[in-house]
Design a protein around this motif. Structure first.
Motif, PDB file in Angstrom:
ATOM      1  N   PHE A   1     -24.207   9.255   5.775  1.00 26.37           N
ATOM      2  CA  PHE A   1     -24.397  10.340   4.803  1.00 26.37           C
ATOM      3  C   PHE A   1     -23.488  11.526   5.102  1.00 26.37           C
ATOM      4  N   VAL A   2     -23.361  11.879   6.374  1.00 29.86           N
ATOM      5  CA  VAL A   2     -22.468  12.976   6.754  1.00 29.86           C
ATOM      6  C   VAL A   2     -21.024  12.623   6.401  1.00 29.86           C
ATOM      7  N   LEU A   3     -20.639  11.395   6.713  1.00 27.83           N
ATOM      8  CA  LEU A   3     -19.273  10.965   6.417  1.00 27.83           C
ATOM      9  C   LEU A   3     -19.011  10.928   4.912  1.00 27.83           C
ATOM     10  N   ALA A   4     -20.011  10.511   4.124  1.00 27.34           N
ATOM     11  CA  ALA A   4     -19.852  10.490   2.665  1.00 27.34           C
ATOM     12  C   ALA A   4     -19.635  11.899   2.126  1.00 27.34           C
ATOM     13  N   ALA A   5     -20.330  12.860   2.697  1.00 27.78           N
ATOM     14  CA  ALA A   5     -20.145  14.248   2.261  1.00 27.78           C
ATOM     15  C   ALA A   5     -18.733  14.732   2.569  1.00 27.78           C
ATOM     16  N   ILE A   6     -18.224  14.400   3.746  1.00 22.29           N
ATOM     17  CA  ILE A   6     -16.853  14.773   4.101  1.00 22.29           C
ATOM     18  C   ILE A   6     -15.862  14.118   3.142  1.00 22.29           C
ATOM     19  N   LEU A   7     -16.085  12.842   2.839  1.00 20.58           N
ATOM     20  CA  LEU A   7     -15.211  12.122   1.911  1.00 20.58           C
ATOM     21  C   LEU A   7     -15.160  12.809   0.549  1.00 20.58           C
TER      22      LEU A   7
ATOM     23  N   VAL B   1     -15.044  10.876  16.077  1.00 19.85           N
ATOM     24  CA  VAL B   1     -16.005  11.686  15.321  1.00 19.85           C
ATOM     25  C   VAL B   1     -17.232  10.842  14.960  1.00 19.85           C
ATOM     26  N   THR B   2     -16.993   9.625  14.509  1.00 16.73           N
ATOM     27  CA  THR B   2     -18.113   8.741  14.159  1.00 16.73           C
ATOM     28  C   THR B   2     -18.969   8.441  15.378  1.00 16.73           C
ATOM     29  N   ALA B   3     -18.312   8.148  16.504  1.00 22.18           N
ATOM     30  CA  ALA B   3     -19.065   7.868  17.733  1.00 22.18           C
ATOM     31  C   ALA B   3     -19.887   9.091  18.158  1.00 22.18           C
ATOM     32  N   ALA B   4     -19.316  10.290  18.022  1.00 25.95           N
ATOM     33  CA  ALA B   4     -20.043  11.516  18.393  1.00 25.95           C
ATOM     34  C   ALA B   4     -21.243  11.736  17.479  1.00 25.95           C
ATOM     35  N   LEU B   5     -21.059  11.534  16.186  1.00 25.84           N
ATOM     36  CA  LEU B   5     -22.178  11.678  15.255  1.00 25.84           C
ATOM     37  C   LEU B   5     -23.276  10.666  15.564  1.00 25.84           C
ATOM     38  N   ALA B   6     -22.866   9.437  15.890  1.00 28.74           N
ATOM     39  CA  ALA B   6     -23.841   8.373  16.134  1.00 28.74           C
ATOM     40  C   ALA B   6     -24.653   8.607  17.404  1.00 28.74           C
ATOM     41  N   GLU B   7     -24.145   9.442  18.304  1.00 29.27           N
ATOM     42  CA  GLU B   7     -24.908   9.766  19.506  1.00 29.27           C
ATOM     43  C   GLU B   7     -26.098  10.667  19.187  1.00 29.27           C
TER      44      GLU B   7
ATOM     45  N   LEU C   1     -27.274  11.101  15.639  1.00 34.56           N
ATOM     46  CA  LEU C   1     -27.883  10.720  14.375  1.00 34.56           C
ATOM     47  C   LEU C   1     -28.023   9.204  14.303  1.00 34.56           C
ATOM     48  N   SER C   2     -28.847   8.745  13.399  1.00 35.76           N
ATOM     49  CA  SER C   2     -28.899   7.312  13.140  1.00 35.76           C
ATOM     50  C   SER C   2     -27.631   6.895  12.395  1.00 35.76           C
ATOM     51  N   TRP C   3     -27.382   5.582  12.316  1.00 33.88           N
ATOM     52  CA  TRP C   3     -26.191   5.140  11.602  1.00 33.88           C
ATOM     53  C   TRP C   3     -26.265   5.494  10.119  1.00 33.88           C
ATOM     54  N   ARG C   4     -27.485   5.516   9.570  1.00 32.06           N
ATOM     55  CA  ARG C   4     -27.648   5.882   8.162  1.00 32.06           C
ATOM     56  C   ARG C   4     -27.312   7.361   7.945  1.00 32.06           C
ATOM     57  N   GLU C   5     -27.824   8.214   8.810  1.00 40.30           N
ATOM     58  CA  GLU C   5     -27.522   9.639   8.699  1.00 40.30           C
ATOM     59  C   GLU C   5     -26.043   9.908   8.929  1.00 40.30           C
ATOM     60  N   THR C   6     -25.440   9.154   9.850  1.00 39.92           N
ATOM     61  CA  THR C   6     -24.007   9.310  10.098  1.00 39.92           C
ATOM     62  C   THR C   6     -23.203   8.991   8.847  1.00 39.92           C
TER      63      THR C   6
END
Length: 402
Positions: free
Chosen positions: A177-183, A162-168, A170-175
């Motif tokens: 932020f998305v992960l923090a929201a899920i957390l 999932v992280t690798a897909a998001l990083a394709e 989004l930037s690592w910073r935006e990724t």
């Protein structure tokens, strides 16, 4: 040696039915986002910021050191008060820490974010969950621990890809932020609402045994067990964090490397289904020695297996199976030898040097790979270290332990 406490003996009692599903969800999410996302995103972080790989690895390592040290206090709090407040606070700290990491304009702020992440790890990862389940589910805690770790083993399987897909996209910073929201969405309500069951009183000590923390922590078996777990943890976590660089060095893509890491997590889940029968047929010392030795063998296999990709995946899955059993081994090491009365505190003390070693592993591995000649040579050295740990583990018997 499993002293009975006041918690339900064979199944969930009043207020406990939501605990296992909640902890399964929060372990997958917390480990997947706060821990496993970093090795996937770190190459992009380094490329985007120009920060040295050693520096970013050091920040991540510092988080694990903080987690190990803070875990001692967390264990004592849970022993006395239960897990709800501290695990909920840990979830909030995790969300905030990822926001700081994502916004970091420089390395000092990046380090600050990871220090806070370390406090979150101490309050939300396996150790506090194990302390809660060991008290609530005693004496049937192995079943509960197995269920939660079966779920937790899927953390890398779910979140590395999932992280690798998001990083394709989004930037690592935006990724982050998305992960923090899920957390936040998953772990905050789960910890706050599901961990409200009454906290049982501490169980009595085993008859005729001195299981006070001071006596236990000064004993030869405890000290040698700490050494064995520390060496094994260094090797195991160095392998987890450097598997992606190893495969990139061998010409695989980031996505292929992420899938190898993720499927290793699936192996953890598969391996944990074997722990209960293993525990029934082996004593703690034999079990400890065997599993750590198997960790050495699988690490050596990764060192000498450049391909084909299917074989690399197979070795990664087997290595994950061993790691999954090592997690349960450490979760039950205290109860197998000294009972459950001071589980949170003793487990925190036992885990602290192992967590510190796992914290140093990413930073040390990044530094050692070059001088050793590359990542395959690094993995060979880690296999040797795990073999030493297995040798130390042969001397951790306590009374009837065989």
């Amino acid at each position: 040696m499993h002293p009975r406490g006041a918690a339900p003996a064979t199944g969930p009692g009043r207020g406990l039915r939501a605990v296992l599903p909640a902890l399964c969800a929060t372990q997958i999410t917390s480990w997947g986002i706060v821990y496993y996302a970093f090795p996937v995103l770190n190459p992009q972080i380094v490329a985007d910021t120009g920060w040295p790989t050693g520096a970013t690895m050091a920040a991540f390592s510092l988080a694990l050191v903080v987690s190990g040290l803070a875990g001692i206090r967390v264990g004592r709090i849970i022993d006395h008060r239960g897990p709800r407040t501290i695990m909920t606070a840990g979830s909030a700290a995790g969300v905030l820490s990822l926001g700081i990491v994502a916004l970091a304009p420089n390395l000092p702020v990046f380090f600050a974010g990871w220090i806070l992440a370390g406090l979150s790890m101490a309050a939300t990862f396996y150790q506090p969950a194990f302390a809660a389940l060991t008290r609530w589910w005693a004496p049937d805690h192995v079943r509960a621990l197995t269920i939660v770790t079966l779920a937790g083993g899927l953390a890398s399987t779910v979140f590395a890809p999932v992280t690798a897909a998001l990083a394709e996209h989004l930037s690592w910073r935006e990724t982050y932020f998305v992960l923090a929201a899920i957390l936040a969405i998953v772990t905050l309500p789960a910890h706050a609402l599901a961990l409200r069951a009454p906290w049982p009183p501490a169980p009595s000590a085993p008859e005729g045994a001195d299981t006070s923390p001071g006596t236990v922590t000064r004993s030869r078996p405890f000290l040698l067990l700490a050494v064995a777990f520390t060496l094994s943890a260094f090797a195991m976590y160095a392998v987890v964090v450097t598997l992606v660089p190893l495969l990139l060095e061998r010409g695989y893509t980031t996505a292929q490397a992420a899938w190898a890491l993720g499927l290793g997590g699936a192996g953890q889940t598969l391996g944990r289904t074997l722990y209960a029968p293993l525990a029934r047929h082996t004593g703690p010392t034999l079990r400890t020695t065997t599993l750590i030795a198997l960790g050495a063998l699988t690490t050596a296999a990764l060192a000498v297996t450049p391909g084909p990709y299917g074989l690399v995946i197979a070795v990664s899955i087997v290595a994950g199976m061993v790691r999954g059993n090592l997690t349960l081994l450490q979760a039950t090491a205290i109860t197998d030898r000294w009972g459950t009365r001071h589980y949170g505190r003793l487990s925190g003390i036992l885990n602290a040097p192992a967590m510190t070693a796992s914290a140093l592993a990413p930073f040390a591995a990044a530094l050692l790979a070059g001088p050793l000649g590359g990542y395959p040579e690094l993995f060979a050295a880690l296999a040797g270290l795990a073999a030493v740990a297995a040798l130390v583990a042969t001397a951790t018997s306590v009374r009837r332990d065989v």
